[in-house]
Design an enzyme around this catalytic site. Sequence first.
Site, PDB file in Angstrom:
ATOM      1  N   THR A  53      51.350  23.694 -26.691  1.00 61.44           N
ATOM      2  CA  THR A  53      51.306  22.213 -26.504  1.00 61.44           C
ATOM      3  C   THR A  53      49.772  22.419 -26.730  1.00 61.44           C
ATOM      4  OG1 THR A  53      52.799  22.801 -24.943  1.00 61.44           O
ATOM      5  CG2 THR A  53      51.396  20.205 -25.134  1.00 61.44           C
ATOM      6  N   TYR A 141      53.519  35.422 -21.805  1.00 61.55           N
ATOM      7  CA  TYR A 141      54.701  33.948 -22.927  1.00 61.55           C
ATOM      8  C   TYR A 141      55.721  34.440 -23.479  1.00 61.55           C
ATOM      9  CZ  TYR A 141      54.405  29.645 -24.819  1.00 61.55           C
ATOM     10  OH  TYR A 141      55.142  29.016 -25.180  1.00 61.55           O
ATOM     11  N   LYS A 169      55.365  33.511 -18.570  1.00 59.27           N
ATOM     12  CA  LYS A 169      55.821  31.887 -18.571  1.00 59.27           C
ATOM     13  C   LYS A 169      57.430  32.602 -19.868  1.00 59.27           C
ATOM     14  CE  LYS A 169      55.069  27.604 -20.983  1.00 59.27           C
ATOM     15  NZ  LYS A 169      54.415  27.264 -22.575  1.00 59.27           N
ATOM     16  N   VAL A 209      55.582  26.121 -16.162  1.00 53.70           N
ATOM     17  CA  VAL A 209      54.894  25.286 -17.180  1.00 53.70           C
ATOM     18  C   VAL A 209      55.341  24.527 -18.253  1.00 53.70           C
ATOM     19  CG1 VAL A 209      53.194  26.252 -18.594  1.00 53.70           C
ATOM     20  CG2 VAL A 209      53.572  27.952 -16.849  1.00 53.70           C
TER      21      VAL A 209
END
Length: 298
Positions: A53, A141, A169, A209
């Site tokens: 993002t 991630y 994540k 998250v």
Amino acid sequence: MTTAPSPPLFGRALCAMVTPFTESGALDLDGAQRLAERLVGRGCDGLVLSGTTGESPTTSDTEKAELIAAVREAVGARASVVAGVGTFDTRHTVELARSAERAGADGVLVVSPYYSRPPQDALEAHFREIADASGLPLMLYDIPARTGTRIEPDTVLRLAEHPRIVAVKDCSYDFLGTQKVLARTGLAYYAGCDEHNLALYAVGAAGYVSTVANAAPEQLRTVLDLFDAGDTAGAAALQQRATELVELMMTSGLPGAVTAKALLDDLDLPSGPVRPPLRPADRRTTEELRAAYERLAG
């Protein structure tokens, strides 16, 4: 007498913060500080910078370090600052991890190397080298839809043995695999897909998250607070109310950076344009996002 569990290292309610730019496309550090202040003031106890993002592929190494330092200055010790440092190049990722440590980050977020699609043994070596390169704790991630490579549960189990690999994540969409790792390690799992925030939290995840938290930090934080207070029905109802906005922001065919910035801009909050190759959302999409936001916030 039972002892209350320790709070997660990075917090529970983390926002995958957008990277504000000026209208000319330059890094907007003042805007980043104002947005960070708002997010922390409205329930976020952690901020993840330069992730998906945060448009990390289109920001320079210098901009990434400047962003960390500015946000650290703005939020002080009130929230954790986790820096996205993952690239498709192990050497470059090591450099970014060390730079993040110097700039004041509390941890690093490391995505699987994309494009080259390394096998699991190479993937494991990649993460271990980065974890060894600095003193910062590391959040894996796992987002195979973007990287082309899954961090397989058995690989995560081995990586959990490293003292600085502490969190994940999770954008794997493998609920069983996630529960397998949760049951066998002390890793702090964070939902990386907003529709899973409550579901993963209910089976032992640390929190989330969230991209949607850029616009609606209070509402998403309240889902966790209600669950912790024993009001599971209230938590479920609020999670369901958020579904419309989650769907529009995350599954409309546009990246979350585009939809988050469109909504933030419409709310007169720091955002600015996206950088190419991304393009801004059109007016109709922005109006739909604003209407869904108003229904959730109302």
